[in-house]
Design a protein around this motif. Structure first.
Motif, short mmCIF file in Angstrom:
data_model
loop_
_atom_site.label_atom_id
_atom_site.label_comp_id
_atom_site.label_asym_id
_atom_site.label_seq_id
_atom_site.Cartn_x
_atom_site.Cartn_y
_atom_site.Cartn_z
N ASP A 71 0.84 -1.19 0.00
CA ASP A 71 0.00 0.00 0.00
C ASP A 71 0.88 1.25 0.00
O ASP A 71 1.94 1.27 0.65
CB ASP A 71 -0.90 0.02 1.24
N ARG A 72 0.45 2.29 -0.72
CA ARG A 72 1.15 3.57 -0.73
C ARG A 72 0.27 4.59 -0.02
O ARG A 72 -0.89 4.81 -0.42
CB ARG A 72 1.42 4.02 -2.17
N LEU A 73 0.82 5.22 1.00
CA LEU A 73 0.10 6.17 1.83
C LEU A 73 0.91 7.45 1.93
O LEU A 73 2.06 7.50 1.47
CB LEU A 73 -0.15 5.59 3.23
N THR A 74 0.35 8.48 2.53
CA THR A 74 1.10 9.70 2.80
C THR A 74 0.88 10.11 4.25
O THR A 74 -0.17 9.81 4.85
CB THR A 74 0.69 10.86 1.88
N ASP A 75 1.89 10.80 4.81
CA ASP A 75 1.73 11.34 6.14
C ASP A 75 1.37 12.82 6.06
O ASP A 75 1.20 13.38 4.97
CB ASP A 75 2.98 11.10 6.99
N ALA A 76 1.29 13.47 7.21
CA ALA A 76 0.86 14.87 7.24
C ALA A 76 1.83 15.80 6.54
O ALA A 76 1.45 16.90 6.12
CB ALA A 76 0.65 15.31 8.70
N ALA A 77 3.10 15.37 6.42
CA ALA A 77 4.11 16.18 5.73
C ALA A 77 4.17 15.88 4.23
O ALA A 77 4.99 16.45 3.52
CB ALA A 77 5.48 15.95 6.36
N GLY A 78 3.31 14.98 3.75
CA GLY A 78 3.28 14.65 2.34
C GLY A 78 4.26 13.58 1.92
O GLY A 78 4.42 13.31 0.73
N ARG A 79 4.93 12.95 2.88
CA ARG A 79 5.90 11.90 2.54
C ARG A 79 5.18 10.60 2.19
O ARG A 79 4.15 10.29 2.78
CB ARG A 79 6.86 11.66 3.71
N GLU A 80 5.76 9.86 1.27
CA GLU A 80 5.19 8.57 0.89
C GLU A 80 5.57 7.51 1.92
O GLU A 80 6.73 7.36 2.30
CB GLU A 80 5.70 8.14 -0.48
N LEU A 81 4.56 6.79 2.37
CA LEU A 81 4.74 5.68 3.30
C LEU A 81 4.31 4.39 2.63
O LEU A 81 3.39 4.38 1.81
CB LEU A 81 3.90 5.89 4.57
N PHE A 82 4.95 3.30 3.00
CA PHE A 82 4.59 1.97 2.50
C PHE A 82 4.01 1.16 3.65
O PHE A 82 4.39 1.34 4.81
CB PHE A 82 5.83 1.25 1.96
N ASP A 83 3.10 0.25 3.30
CA ASP A 83 2.54 -0.61 4.33
C ASP A 83 2.03 -1.91 3.72
O ASP A 83 1.81 -2.00 2.50
CB ASP A 83 1.39 0.09 5.06
N LEU A 84 1.85 -2.90 4.57
CA LEU A 84 1.30 -4.17 4.13
C LEU A 84 -0.21 -4.03 3.90
O LEU A 84 -0.91 -3.42 4.73
CB LEU A 84 1.54 -5.24 5.19
N PRO A 85 -0.71 -4.55 2.81
CA PRO A 85 -2.16 -4.54 2.62
C PRO A 85 -2.86 -5.25 3.79
O PRO A 85 -2.48 -6.34 4.19
CB PRO A 85 -2.35 -5.31 1.31
N GLY A 86 -3.87 -4.59 4.35
CA GLY A 86 -4.63 -5.19 5.43
C GLY A 86 -4.00 -5.08 6.80
O GLY A 86 -4.55 -5.61 7.78
N ALA A 87 -2.86 -4.41 6.92
CA ALA A 87 -2.22 -4.27 8.23
C ALA A 87 -3.06 -3.36 9.13
O ALA A 87 -3.77 -2.49 8.65
CB ALA A 87 -0.82 -3.67 8.06
N PRO A 88 -3.00 -3.57 10.45
CA PRO A 88 -3.85 -2.79 11.36
C PRO A 88 -3.48 -1.31 11.38
O PRO A 88 -2.32 -0.96 11.50
CB PRO A 88 -3.61 -3.45 12.72
#
Length: 348
Positions: free
Chosen positions: A224-241
């Motif tokens: 999964d590709r997400l962003t934080d409040a500063a606009g940085r790209e974050l990665f995560d496992l699909p379905g992770a809590p």
């Protein structure tokens, strides 16, 4: 977009710091991909904060059974890891540890490692025993450099004893008796990191592991590709809590060098920038902290006088003392089981 509190709660959930894990000590160590173990006691306290009903004997028994081992791993530092993770991931660290060993020039690494292997095949050695024996064979080399090269280049584990926290100050090392994975996968390590510390940036994974080239691998993974409040790209496992920033977080005490404090390039999801200097010391210690509402709210230490044990806290910010004292005295009872009087005190 994930807020700072969203990131905090997601990571705490994966670290078993919102709700203690109900299960086995090996499960917790596996989930965290290891606990920092520069000193013998902190892993015990780190597990205590994360595992319901944990007793000293649970970890002590697992160490003696070698389902858990204490060895040089992430960032070329000592960690408590499962034997399975030692086998799977120690080979991934070879380039990192070899680079660390090259800080001392002029050492014939292959010859030194062969000599150490020969000595350790007879019996376990502490490094205080091993270094002078190596210098007998390599008299032109610095004794400390020889020991450091062996520590970095030879897969070894520490031998547990009957000491209170399973290891003496000067522990012996021995070959692990574990077959290392001949084809380790960096993708597997990244998945395990995200399961314990995510969502995260490639820089976070690299800071925690010490391994380079992380972004290229993560970009090719199904994450999964997400962003934080500063606009940085974050990665995560699909379905992770990702439970959300409004989920309550109980008071938790983390030991010196806790893996959560060292687990990211950007530590603000747990430790505010203005408090970093009060946690990370000039001599590279990471002080024990306690969490209030999910964030580091102060440091703590145990003071022992005779049969009296005191938990001394140094707050960063004001907070209700009652839940801090309740959890702190429970920790103190675990850490100092033979004390007859327990108390909490605020440092002045």
């Amino acid at each position: 977009m994930l807020t700072l509190r969203d990131l905090n709660r997601a990571t705490l959930a994966r670290q078993h710091l919102l709700d203690r894990h109900k299960g086995d000590v090996t499960d917790v160590v596996h989930r965290l991909v290891g606990l920092q173990a520069q000193e013998p006691r902190p892993p015990y306290l780190g597990v205590w904060s994360r595992l319901e009903g944990f007793t000293r004997d649970d970890l002590h028994t697992a160490l003696h059974a070698r389902t858990l081992v204490r060895a040089t791993m992430w960032r070329a530092t000592l960690h408590l890891v499962t034997a399975a993770d030692f086998a799977a991931f120690r080979p991934l660290l070879r380039p990192v540890l070899a680079a660390a060993a090259r800080r001392f020039e002029g050492i014939d690494a292959d010859a030194v490692v062969a000599a150490a292997d020969r000595l350790l095949a007879h019996r376990p050695h502490t490094f205080n025993e091993l270094r002078p024996r190596l210098q007998e064979e390599f008299p032109e080399q610095n004794e400390r450099a020889l020991g450091y090269a062996v520590r970095m280049l030879t897969p070894l584990i520490m031998v547990p004893t009957e000491d209170r926290w399973s290891f003496p100050r000067d522990s012996a090392f021995t070959p692990p008796g574990i077959a290392l994975d001949p084809a380790p996968r960096l993708e597997t390590l990244i998945e395990r990191y995200l399961a314990a510390f995510g969502p995260a940036t490639p820089a976070d994974v690299q800071t925690w592991s010490g391994i380079g080239g992380i972004r290229r691998v993560m970009n090719a993974m199904n994450l999964d590709r997400l962003t934080d409040a500063a606009g940085r790209e974050l990665f995560d496992l699909p379905g992770a809590p990702r439970p959300g920033g409004d989920v309550p977080a109980p008071v938790r005490f983390l030991p010196d060098f806790d893996t959560l404090i060292l687990g990211h390039a950007d530590r603000t999801r747990v430790l505010a920038d203005e408090h970093k200097g009060r946690v990370a010391t000039k001599n590279l210690r990471i002080k024990a902290v306690y969490l209030v509402d999910g964030f580091a709210a102060g440091t703590w230490q145990i003071k022992r006088t005779g049969k009296r044990a005191k938990l001394l806290i140094s707050p960063f910010t004001p907070a209700s003392l009652e839940p801090i004292e309740e959890e702190g005295l429970r920790l103190l009872a675990f850490a100092e089981p033979d004390a007859t009087a327990l108390s909490l005190e605020i440092a002045t």
